[in-house]
Design an enzyme around this catalytic site. Sequence first.
Site, PDB file in Angstrom:
ATOM      1  N   LYS A   3       0.700  -1.564  -0.124  1.00 16.40           N
ATOM      2  CA  LYS A   3      -0.218  -0.044   0.232  1.00 16.40           C
ATOM      3  C   LYS A   3       0.431   1.556  -0.207  1.00 16.40           C
ATOM      4  O   LYS A   3      -0.044   2.225  -0.168  1.00 16.40           O
ATOM      5  CB  LYS A   3      -1.087  -0.403   1.108  1.00 16.40           C
ATOM      6  CG  LYS A   3      -2.124  -1.201   1.048  1.00 16.40           C
ATOM      7  CD  LYS A   3      -3.108  -1.370   2.176  1.00 16.40           C
ATOM      8  CE  LYS A   3      -1.694  -1.488   3.479  1.00 16.40           C
ATOM      9  NZ  LYS A   3      -2.166  -2.927   3.204  1.00 16.40           N
ATOM     10  N   THR A   4       2.047   1.269   0.749  1.00 13.00           N
ATOM     11  CA  THR A   4       2.692   2.033   1.093  1.00 13.00           C
ATOM     12  C   THR A   4       3.515   2.684  -0.457  1.00 13.00           C
ATOM     13  O   THR A   4       3.578   3.488  -0.776  1.00 13.00           O
ATOM     14  CB  THR A   4       4.106   2.338   2.179  1.00 13.00           C
ATOM     15  OG1 THR A   4       3.035   1.822   3.196  1.00 13.00           O
ATOM     16  CG2 THR A   4       4.565   2.922   1.693  1.00 13.00           C
ATOM     17  N   THR A  55      -5.836  -1.319   6.871  1.00 13.88           N
ATOM     18  CA  THR A  55      -5.815  -2.776   7.265  1.00 13.88           C
ATOM     19  C   THR A  55      -6.998  -3.397   7.576  1.00 13.88           C
ATOM     20  O   THR A  55      -7.714  -3.918   7.643  1.00 13.88           O
ATOM     21  CB  THR A  55      -4.326  -3.329   8.344  1.00 13.88           C
ATOM     22  OG1 THR A  55      -4.862  -2.950   9.130  1.00 13.88           O
ATOM     23  CG2 THR A  55      -3.392  -3.596   7.384  1.00 13.88           C
ATOM     24  N   ASP A 106      -0.829   6.931   6.327  1.00 14.61           N
ATOM     25  CA  ASP A 106      -0.656   5.450   6.860  1.00 14.61           C
ATOM     26  C   ASP A 106      -1.396   4.759   8.128  1.00 14.61           C
ATOM     27  O   ASP A 106      -2.013   6.327   9.238  1.00 14.61           O
ATOM     28  CB  ASP A 106       0.404   4.755   7.529  1.00 14.61           C
ATOM     29  CG  ASP A 106       0.485   3.407   6.730  1.00 14.61           C
ATOM     30  OD1 ASP A 106      -0.278   3.317   6.485  1.00 14.61           O
ATOM     31  OD2 ASP A 106       1.562   2.738   7.291  1.00 14.61           O
TER      32      ASP A 106
END
Length: 343
Positions: free
Chosen positions: A67-68, A161, A112
């Site tokens: 994702k990052t 998540t 994040d």
Amino acid sequence: MIESNLTAPEPTEEDIVAEKSLRPSRLSEFIGQEEVVANLQVYIESARRRNKNLDHVILFGPPGLGKTTLAYIIARELNVNIKVSSGPVLDRPADLAGILTNLGERDVFFVDEIHRMSSSVEEYLYSAMEDYRIDIMLDKGPNSRSIQLSLAPFTLIGATTRMGNLTSPLLERFGVLLRLDFYESKELKQIITRSAELMDIAIDSDAADQIAQRSRGTPRIANRILRRSRDFAEVDGTGHLDLAVAKKALKRLGIDELGLDEMDRRILNALVKTFHGGPVGVETLAVALHETSRTIEEVYEPFLIKAGFLQRTSRGRVALERTYTFLNMEPLPSSKLNQQRLF
């Protein structure tokens, strides 16, 4: 000695340093997640042609899947700057205001663990996402007043998540929702081969295949095992990572043929032997294992569920047939009844 955190997808300091050098910089270099990548190419090209900022993006899925990395790639593909923060760090609206007012035209703001952002910061973010403006309070008490500041159009990219923990008002403001799923072994093998080349590690194809099969569908874990296997190759071998060295390293690291580590085995043993196959609540399971419920839910359970070892139900966690096969045990009559009710 078995490293208990080796297969945990949460990043370590070593991972953060290593991933910077291994991270692909373009969508064309990104391995796996084909549908996500294909859709992103369309959205990015559309934004370019319209000369507008990309719609706000939410990336969700288990940790360690990229994702990052995708957030950085999006910024690079758009040829804009990226500012990075995380939900727990953004504690006050003033923290957010400082970042937003320094964003340039069409820049990317990556958050994040966005599901861990405080409610006050989240509410402050609504007008920024929707109208590209924020209200700043001046003074306090009877003399307090607010001024409205306009922001440059920007793209917020949130990674989480736990999609279910995001509130509806926040989720509705994202135009692009992309789910990242676990990788296939063949994709992980490609990632391992690429990483080995970048790290100047000599590795055989069957050794890369063996590591890929035991990496729990997660690139971060695959790269971590690759680094540890390299250590065994250099100290106990000739520096060449072949199948024999890979198997020896994986055995020493406590990772079996299914990718399960010591904590996975402890979870399955406790579920079957202590709680008779369930259902059992995650808090109770965590106490029995001397672990936090959040770690069990976010780190270990996603893979165990995907691999068919257990299932989450409204009444708690339940062991599935594969768990009993793995432990060489026969399901208890009550466990068989529970599974019949599930299906």
